[in-house]
Design a protein around this motif. Structure first.
Motif, PDB file in Angstrom:
ATOM      1  N   GLY A 155       0.678  -1.232   0.104  1.00  0.00           N
ATOM      2  CA  GLY A 155       0.027  -0.104   0.193  1.00  0.00           C
ATOM      3  C   GLY A 155       0.809   1.176  -0.171  1.00  0.00           C
ATOM      4  N   PRO A 165       0.620   1.488  -5.552  1.00  0.00           N
ATOM      5  CA  PRO A 165      -0.489   2.328  -5.989  1.00  0.00           C
ATOM      6  C   PRO A 165       0.173   3.422  -6.646  1.00  0.00           C
ATOM      7  CG  PRO A 165      -0.552   1.899  -3.473  1.00  0.00           C
ATOM      8  CD  PRO A 165       0.714   1.554  -3.990  1.00  0.00           C
ATOM      9  N   ALA A 213      -3.581   7.803  -6.939  1.00  0.00           N
ATOM     10  CA  ALA A 213      -4.853   6.904  -6.709  1.00  0.00           C
ATOM     11  C   ALA A 213      -5.897   7.305  -5.987  1.00  0.00           C
ATOM     12  CB  ALA A 213      -4.438   5.339  -6.124  1.00  0.00           C
ATOM     13  N   TRP A 263      -7.671   5.950  -3.838  1.00  0.00           N
ATOM     14  CA  TRP A 263      -7.618   4.832  -2.523  1.00  0.00           C
ATOM     15  C   TRP A 263      -6.727   5.653  -1.595  1.00  0.00           C
ATOM     16  CZ3 TRP A 263      -3.104   2.543  -0.509  1.00  0.00           C
ATOM     17  CH2 TRP A 263      -3.688   2.002   0.567  1.00  0.00           C
ATOM     18  N   ASP A 311      -4.799   1.445  -9.354  1.00  0.00           N
ATOM     19  CA  ASP A 311      -5.799   2.334  -8.547  1.00  0.00           C
ATOM     20  C   ASP A 311      -6.894   1.492  -8.257  1.00  0.00           C
ATOM     21  OD1 ASP A 311      -7.102   4.374  -7.474  1.00  0.00           O
ATOM     22  OD2 ASP A 311      -7.370   5.429  -9.281  1.00  0.00           O
ATOM     23  N   HIS A 350      -7.285  -1.161  -2.190  1.00  0.00           N
ATOM     24  CA  HIS A 350      -6.307  -2.315  -1.491  1.00  0.00           C
ATOM     25  C   HIS A 350      -6.017  -1.827  -0.198  1.00  0.00           C
ATOM     26  CE1 HIS A 350      -2.466  -4.365  -1.464  1.00  0.00           C
ATOM     27  NE2 HIS A 350      -1.936  -3.290  -1.262  1.00  0.00           N
TER      28      HIS A 350
END
Length: 244
Positions: free
Chosen positions: A74, A103, A107, A109, A156, A159
């Motif tokens: 991550g 990532p 992204a 996230w 993306d 996660h």
């Protein structure tokens, strides 16, 4: 005489049980018990670490014996540290291939993960997370440009776990919303086992959704550092909010 022998035997059995129970409380004893239960249940759990950071020594030892490595992280900070040096040192020789999934620095996230972390670590924000991811992308991309057996892809995707898979074992760290990944539990699965196969499939699916980084992404480290410092300075000024 009979009573004496019974007493001695009882004492010996009690001592053996006490020693066995004491040993099972140790890390080695718990590991042995976990493996025996794993064999019985066919779950494939080789070891459980209460925190990911406690698995570093074991992971480093497994990387010393690996033939190939797949990593999905991550943030990827540990990739640049001592734990992963056996991988970088021997890629192209003992290690046949390295695949790393990180990532994309932009992204969506990352915004959500930063919001989770800042709740328990106020010094952590999305700009810092993006900068760290960008720096780690730059680190891996440098190896990928020099060594053809190193591949880097960005994604993306939602996660919520870290994966490190070798030909022998799989390390799975489910990320908790209330703590850093290094403080989350880390599970180790042996090959072959159903959970090892699942980790391998999870990586393969995520890898197919990834793409190599564009050149401008790997060149953003210095620019992002400047943006980070501007954001930190602006955040200390009342009424001023820095935006990219």
């Amino acid at each position: 005489m009979h009573e004496f022998m019974v007493g001695v035997a009882t004492s010996m059995v009690t001592s053996v049980i006490a020693v066995a129970l004491s040993w099972l409380r140790t890390a080695g004893g718990r590991r042995w018990l976990m493996r025996r239960l794993s064999v019985i249940s066919d779950a494939g759990i080789d070891e459980v670490h209460r925190q990911q950071r406690l698995a570093g020594a074991r992971l480093q030892a497994d990387l010393e014996r690996a033939r190939w490595v797949k990593v999905m992280a991550g943030r990827g900070n540990e990739i640049t540290r001592e734990t992963f040096q056996p991988m970088w040192r021997d890629v192209g020789a003992r290690i046949e291939s390295v695949q790393v999934l990180l990532p994309h620095p932009d992204a969506v996230w990352l915004d959500r993960r930063a919001q989770e972390i800042v709740r328990h670590d106020p010094g952590f924000g999305v700009e810092l997370l993006r900068f760290q991811v960008t720096a780690n992308v730059h680190y891996v991309a440098t190896y990928a440009t020099r060594l053809e057996r190193v591949e880097l892809r960005l994604h993306d995707l939602p996660h919520t776990a870290r994966l490190v898979v070798t030909d022998r074992v799989a390390y799975l760290t489910p990320y908790a919303a209330h703590q850093h990944a290094r403080s989350s539990p880390c599970l180790v699965f042996r090959n072959p086992s159903p959970m090892y196969d699942y980790c391998l499939r999870l990586f393969a699916v995520a890898w197919d959704f990834g793409a190599p980084p564009a050149p401008e992404i790997t060149q953003r480290v210095h620019l992002d550092a400047a943006d980070l410092w501007r954001g930190l300075l602006d955040s200390t000024r009342p009424g001023i909010r820095h935006t990219r």
